[in-house]
Design an enzyme around this catalytic site. Sequence first.
Site, PDB file in Angstrom:
ATOM      1  N   LYS A   2      -1.734  16.757  49.130  1.00 54.44           N
ATOM      2  CA  LYS A   2      -2.006  17.552  47.923  1.00 54.44           C
ATOM      3  C   LYS A   2      -0.717  17.721  47.155  1.00 54.44           C
ATOM      4  CE  LYS A   2      -5.550  19.526  46.023  1.00 54.44           C
ATOM      5  NZ  LYS A   2      -6.990  19.249  46.201  1.00 54.44           N
TER       6      LYS A   2
ATOM      7  N   ASP B 240      -7.222  17.731  40.099  1.00 55.80           N
ATOM      8  CA  ASP B 240      -7.678  18.989  40.693  1.00 55.80           C
ATOM      9  C   ASP B 240      -7.676  19.964  39.512  1.00 55.80           C
ATOM     10  OD1 ASP B 240      -8.154  20.170  43.602  1.00 55.80           O
ATOM     11  OD2 ASP B 240      -7.040  21.704  42.526  1.00 55.80           O
TER      12      ASP B 240
HETATM   13  N1  GLU Z   1      -8.990  17.552  44.122  1.00 58.72           N
HETATM   14  C1  GLU Z   1     -10.175  17.002  44.703  1.00 58.72           C
HETATM   15  C2  GLU Z   1     -10.352  17.560  46.097  1.00 58.72           C
HETATM   16  O1  GLU Z   1     -10.004  18.688  46.333  1.00 58.72           O
HETATM   17  C3  GLU Z   1     -10.222  15.498  44.626  1.00 58.72           C
HETATM   18  C4  GLU Z   1      -9.151  14.782  45.381  1.00 58.72           C
HETATM   19  C5  GLU Z   1      -9.174  13.276  45.225  1.00 58.72           C
HETATM   20  O2  GLU Z   1     -10.096  12.736  44.615  1.00 58.72           O
HETATM   21  O3  GLU Z   1      -8.248  12.660  45.753  1.00 58.72           O
HETATM   22  O4  GLU Z   1     -10.872  16.972  47.003  1.00 58.72           O
END
Ligand code: GLU
Length: 449
Positions: free
Chosen positions: A126, A166
């Site tokens: 993340k 996100d």
């Molecule tokens: N931010 C989204 C999540 O919490 C998508 C992450 C992604 O597609 O890599 O899963």
Amino acid sequence: MNAYLASVIENVKTKYANEPEFIQTVEEVFSSLEPVIERHPEYEKADLLGRMVEPERTFIFRVTWEDDKGNWHTNTGYRTQFNGAIGPYKGGLRFKKDVNLSIMKFLGFEQIFKNSLTGLPIGGGKGGSDFDPTGKSDREIMRFCQSFMQALYRYIGPDVDVPAGDIGVGSREIGYLYGEYRRLKGAFENGVLTGKGFAYGGSLVRPQATGYGSVYYLENVLKHEGDSIQGKTIACAGFGNVTWGICQKAAELGARVVTLSGPDGYIHDPDGVITPEKIAYLVEMRNSGRNKVQDYADKFGVQFFPGEKPWGVKVDVVMPSAMENDVHMEHAKQIVSNGIKYYIEVANMPTTNDALQFLLAQPGVIVAPSKAVNAGGVATSALEMAQNSERLSWTEEEVDRQLRHIMDTIYQMSVDAAAEYGLGYNLVAGANIAGFLRVAEAMMAQGVF
Ligand code: GLU
């Protein structure tokens, strides 16, 4: 509680005392793992849990950018590469004022188990920044994204770490980030980011995938109860990408989302956010950068409740789809006293741990956890990566078919894992256990490091 499990949690609490969100998520996930740790003493010997709570690495970097008036600003950027045992690190970037190391680590930790549940080869990561996109011009957003990527590009790559969107990061930001990555690398490595525009390698259905996937998950829960989605009213929060996808899929299947929220309060639209005009307006509201849900009430003449959350509205299904810790004990009590049967988390960790325990203890309430419910987003990102490496794009029907299949499988794996460990129909524990087991197996196989 199992002594080893308790000691790892205790250690996290002491060592990371100033990271409350991270502590919260570790407690939530690990509280489900007792029967697993009891059955697998080899995990303690290999200190598997102690390793899992420590990110493989975290980068923290300076991001300086110039606003439209020629003034310079400095923000902090992050990327946590939490666990790469089952695939390249994968997870979104969040641009939001309150971003800090604790938030990054909580999201990265959740991501490990969520990504594992998808059954696809993606590790957990993340990133983001405490940059606040509210009220910023398009050019300011572009300059920020460029500066952010100037620091980030050396740590990511299609087989290394693949960021996505996100909160505060949508297709516009991904476009600017990718443009800068391509300029710096001098190569068309578009598998480095997901959530791209279709014109340069994005996947069809990715924009809607988190919302659609959560409705597919909900359908599995309803089916288990001999119930159907037809005619159901749903309380949602937020009005971003995820909520937009829920509104759209729910409308298509004969249900209706009746609440939306923002930092300014919530709106109640008893007719539902179901017409194409209303659904399209959510995108307009998001793109305006105003971050105010009151705009919806003004436009469509529905009631706006300033400063309040939508959890007191009597509906059939509650789907907190905005942000972490949005539902507290007082809201959980309201939900129960309204006789609501389906509590389907969508945002990452939207429920405080005490409220979650309270809801889980109610015999009349079915609780589904976000790491399973919202996994369709990242799963479709993995499908985007697959298309990028094949250098072709799949049809909308194909991506949607795979998304539905993945959501059905996640649901079933969670049900089976809870049953296997004697926990009955417990979707929360089941998701934690199923997600954990795959990562555990991969880590054990790869030796101690
Ligand atoms: N931010 C989204 C999540 O919490 C998508 C992450 C992604 O597609 O890599 O899963």
